[in-house]
Design a protein around this motif. Sequence first.
Motif, PDB file in Angstrom:
ATOM      1  N   GLY A 203       0.253  -0.862   0.145  1.00 13.81           N
ATOM      2  CA  GLY A 203       0.031   0.281   0.267  1.00 13.81           C
ATOM      3  C   GLY A 203       0.373   1.537  -0.154  1.00 13.81           C
ATOM      4  N   LEU A 204       1.584   1.330  -0.077  1.00 17.96           N
ATOM      5  CA  LEU A 204       2.883   1.859   0.294  1.00 17.96           C
ATOM      6  C   LEU A 204       3.256   2.947  -1.084  1.00 17.96           C
ATOM      7  CD1 LEU A 204       5.645   0.780   2.521  1.00 17.96           C
ATOM      8  CD2 LEU A 204       4.236   2.482   3.034  1.00 17.96           C
ATOM      9  N   THR A 205       2.947   3.914  -1.491  1.00 16.03           N
ATOM     10  CA  THR A 205       2.898   4.920  -2.913  1.00 16.03           C
ATOM     11  C   THR A 205       3.802   5.636  -3.314  1.00 16.03           C
ATOM     12  OG1 THR A 205       1.111   6.106  -2.490  1.00 16.03           O
ATOM     13  CG2 THR A 205       0.836   4.329  -3.411  1.00 16.03           C
ATOM     14  N   LEU A 206       5.057   5.860  -1.822  1.00 20.87           N
ATOM     15  CA  LEU A 206       5.867   6.821  -2.118  1.00 20.87           C
ATOM     16  C   LEU A 206       6.950   6.651  -2.821  1.00 20.87           C
ATOM     17  CD1 LEU A 206       7.235   7.475   2.050  1.00 20.87           C
ATOM     18  CD2 LEU A 206       6.116   5.180   0.755  1.00 20.87           C
ATOM     19  N   PRO A 207       7.831   7.369  -3.441  1.00 22.09           N
ATOM     20  CA  PRO A 207       9.061   7.336  -3.487  1.00 22.09           C
ATOM     21  C   PRO A 207       9.982   6.258  -3.025  1.00 22.09           C
ATOM     22  CG  PRO A 207       8.685   9.182  -4.350  1.00 22.09           C
ATOM     23  CD  PRO A 207       7.734   8.548  -3.072  1.00 22.09           C
ATOM     24  N   VAL A 208      10.663   4.976  -3.526  1.00 19.94           N
ATOM     25  CA  VAL A 208      11.507   3.932  -2.668  1.00 19.94           C
ATOM     26  C   VAL A 208      12.485   3.686  -3.592  1.00 19.94           C
ATOM     27  CG1 VAL A 208      11.866   2.072  -1.021  1.00 19.94           C
ATOM     28  CG2 VAL A 208       9.119   3.297  -1.537  1.00 19.94           C
ATOM     29  N   THR A 209      13.808   3.748  -2.345  1.00 19.54           N
ATOM     30  CA  THR A 209      15.157   3.759  -3.259  1.00 19.54           C
ATOM     31  C   THR A 209      15.257   2.374  -2.498  1.00 19.54           C
ATOM     32  OG1 THR A 209      15.980   5.645  -4.500  1.00 19.54           O
ATOM     33  CG2 THR A 209      17.965   3.717  -3.527  1.00 19.54           C
ATOM     34  N   LEU A 210      16.192   1.844  -2.803  1.00 19.98           N
ATOM     35  CA  LEU A 210      16.638   0.338  -1.764  1.00 19.98           C
ATOM     36  C   LEU A 210      17.829   0.327  -2.177  1.00 19.98           C
ATOM     37  CD1 LEU A 210      13.602  -2.220  -3.010  1.00 19.98           C
ATOM     38  CD2 LEU A 210      13.859  -1.189  -0.868  1.00 19.98           C
ATOM     39  N   LEU A 211      18.647   0.067  -1.120  1.00 16.83           N
ATOM     40  CA  LEU A 211      19.997  -0.548  -1.668  1.00 16.83           C
ATOM     41  C   LEU A 211      20.681  -1.040  -0.408  1.00 16.83           C
ATOM     42  CD1 LEU A 211      21.539   4.037  -0.362  1.00 16.83           C
ATOM     43  CD2 LEU A 211      22.013   2.255  -2.139  1.00 16.83           C
ATOM     44  N   GLY A 212      21.752  -1.793  -1.787  1.00 17.30           N
ATOM     45  CA  GLY A 212      22.226  -2.827  -0.757  1.00 17.30           C
ATOM     46  C   GLY A 212      23.668  -3.314  -1.275  1.00 17.30           C
ATOM     47  N   GLY A 213      24.569  -3.809  -0.613  1.00 14.77           N
ATOM     48  CA  GLY A 213      25.616  -4.655  -0.704  1.00 14.77           C
ATOM     49  C   GLY A 213      26.084  -5.571  -1.251  1.00 14.77           C
ATOM     50  N   SER A 214      26.934  -5.504  -2.260  1.00  9.67           N
ATOM     51  CA  SER A 214      27.612  -6.365  -3.647  1.00  9.67           C
ATOM     52  C   SER A 214      27.544  -7.554  -2.000  1.00  9.67           C
ATOM     53  CB  SER A 214      28.071  -6.434  -3.974  1.00  9.67           C
ATOM     54  OG  SER A 214      29.711  -6.280  -3.741  1.00  9.67           O
ATOM     55  N   ASP A 215      28.455  -7.594  -1.193  1.00  9.33           N
ATOM     56  CA  ASP A 215      28.811  -8.329  -0.363  1.00  9.33           C
ATOM     57  C   ASP A 215      27.910  -9.277   1.102  1.00  9.33           C
ATOM     58  OD1 ASP A 215      30.547  -8.797  -2.364  1.00  9.33           O
ATOM     59  OD2 ASP A 215      32.453  -8.005  -1.544  1.00  9.33           O
ATOM     60  N   SER A 216      26.521  -8.109   0.737  1.00  4.91           N
ATOM     61  CA  SER A 216      25.674  -8.617   2.418  1.00  4.91           C
ATOM     62  C   SER A 216      25.400  -9.674   2.612  1.00  4.91           C
ATOM     63  CB  SER A 216      25.065  -7.429   2.295  1.00  4.91           C
ATOM     64  OG  SER A 216      24.698  -6.000   2.586  1.00  4.91           O
ATOM     65  N   PRO A 217      25.741 -10.368   3.426  1.00  3.52           N
ATOM     66  CA  PRO A 217      25.074 -12.047   3.675  1.00  3.52           C
ATOM     67  C   PRO A 217      23.419 -12.242   3.333  1.00  3.52           C
ATOM     68  CG  PRO A 217      25.578 -10.834   5.879  1.00  3.52           C
ATOM     69  CD  PRO A 217      25.871  -9.783   4.604  1.00  3.52           C
ATOM     70  N   ALA A 218      23.219 -13.166   3.793  1.00  3.71           N
ATOM     71  CA  ALA A 218      21.727 -13.399   4.251  1.00  3.71           C
ATOM     72  C   ALA A 218      21.079 -12.551   5.102  1.00  3.71           C
ATOM     73  CB  ALA A 218      21.273 -14.720   4.022  1.00  3.71           C
ATOM     74  N   PRO A 219      20.317 -12.194   5.470  1.00  5.90           N
ATOM     75  CA  PRO A 219      18.894 -12.544   4.542  1.00  5.90           C
ATOM     76  C   PRO A 219      18.868 -11.096   4.118  1.00  5.90           C
ATOM     77  CG  PRO A 219      17.890 -11.763   6.851  1.00  5.90           C
ATOM     78  CD  PRO A 219      19.341 -11.669   6.895  1.00  5.90           C
ATOM     79  N   PHE A 220      19.458 -10.212   3.389  1.00  4.23           N
ATOM     80  CA  PHE A 220      19.117  -8.728   3.177  1.00  4.23           C
ATOM     81  C   PHE A 220      19.363  -8.964   1.688  1.00  4.23           C
ATOM     82  CE2 PHE A 220      22.227  -7.812   7.300  1.00  4.23           C
ATOM     83  CZ  PHE A 220      21.953  -7.314   7.356  1.00  4.23           C
ATOM     84  N   PRO A 221      20.026  -9.942   0.743  1.00  9.83           N
ATOM     85  CA  PRO A 221      19.729  -9.498  -0.276  1.00  9.83           C
ATOM     86  C   PRO A 221      18.278 -10.265  -0.722  1.00  9.83           C
ATOM     87  CG  PRO A 221      21.845 -10.503  -0.048  1.00  9.83           C
ATOM     88  CD  PRO A 221      20.796 -10.858   1.347  1.00  9.83           C
ATOM     89  N   ALA A 222      17.877 -11.013   0.351  1.00 10.04           N
ATOM     90  CA  ALA A 222      16.073 -11.714  -0.603  1.00 10.04           C
ATOM     91  C   ALA A 222      15.330 -10.784   0.273  1.00 10.04           C
ATOM     92  CB  ALA A 222      16.158 -13.383   0.734  1.00 10.04           C
ATOM     93  N   ILE A 223      15.991  -9.361   1.328  1.00  9.54           N
ATOM     94  CA  ILE A 223      15.237  -8.655   2.152  1.00  9.54           C
ATOM     95  C   ILE A 223      14.540  -7.801   0.514  1.00  9.54           C
ATOM     96  CG2 ILE A 223      14.343  -6.838   3.190  1.00  9.54           C
ATOM     97  CD1 ILE A 223      15.524  -8.937   5.661  1.00  9.54           C
TER      98      ILE A 223
END
Length: 268
Positions: A203-223
């Motif tokens: 239901g969130l319609t506001l702008p969103v930017t997702l930032l991840g580290g290329s080497d971040s361990p689980a569970p962050f890439p799946a999130i």
Amino acid sequence: MIPSSPIKTLQTENGCFHYQDEGIGQALLLIHGSLCDWRYWRWQLPELAKHCRVIVPSLPHYWPYENTQTGFSVYQHARDMHHLLDALNIESAHVLGHSRGGSIAIQMALKHANKVRSLILADPGIRTRQQENHANFKHEALLAIQEGNIDEGLALFIDAVSGPNTWKRMVRWFRQMVRDNASTLVLQQNEPAFYFDDTAFSGLTLPVTLLGGSDSPAPFPAIISRLENILPQAQSHFITPASHGMNLALPHEFNRIVITHVERHQLK
């Protein structure tokens, strides 16, 4: 570290907490994650403040605020951030949350939507019921700390969220910050869980930017992958080479993405 601006304080229903407020223009609120405080953003505040007004708090219960045994939860901290923006007469702000701070940012957008112009979520720490076993490292880290093996417990926690041997590679100021906040793991262990809620999040319609580290361990890439599916408006960036502490590993690249986001989604 000598702060670039004076440390200010605010009294709320959940106690007193400390923050920095620097720059002018668009408001940008930075919310730190577990075992951190306003010092975590040391490489963000000076550069980002050239482009917007940056609010950098230490959440209640975190250094230098004296720890208490009440009011510690994602839900309460979201209310605290709402109170902070109110106290500063900020109608709405871009909100950047890292790790556990990402959950706080999302909760703000869900419950205090009028205060959130947009979201920047850096490796947000949102729990899923399928990933409960991954949270066992928190319990093991806490046991070590309670037995007096503070650095051992902190190493378990930091290495679990950032990769093996990260604690050994950390610089002195980072280790001190984490030690200063070690007691918050007791409160975090007992806080109500903030789970993924596909229906509410979609239901969130506001702008969103997702930032991840290329080497971040689980569970962050799946999130991040799951959020990409739920939020079709989200734009994703992966900072390389970096892990969970991407804003420290490659601060200029991290800051560039944040500045671009804020400028793209300026208040009209």
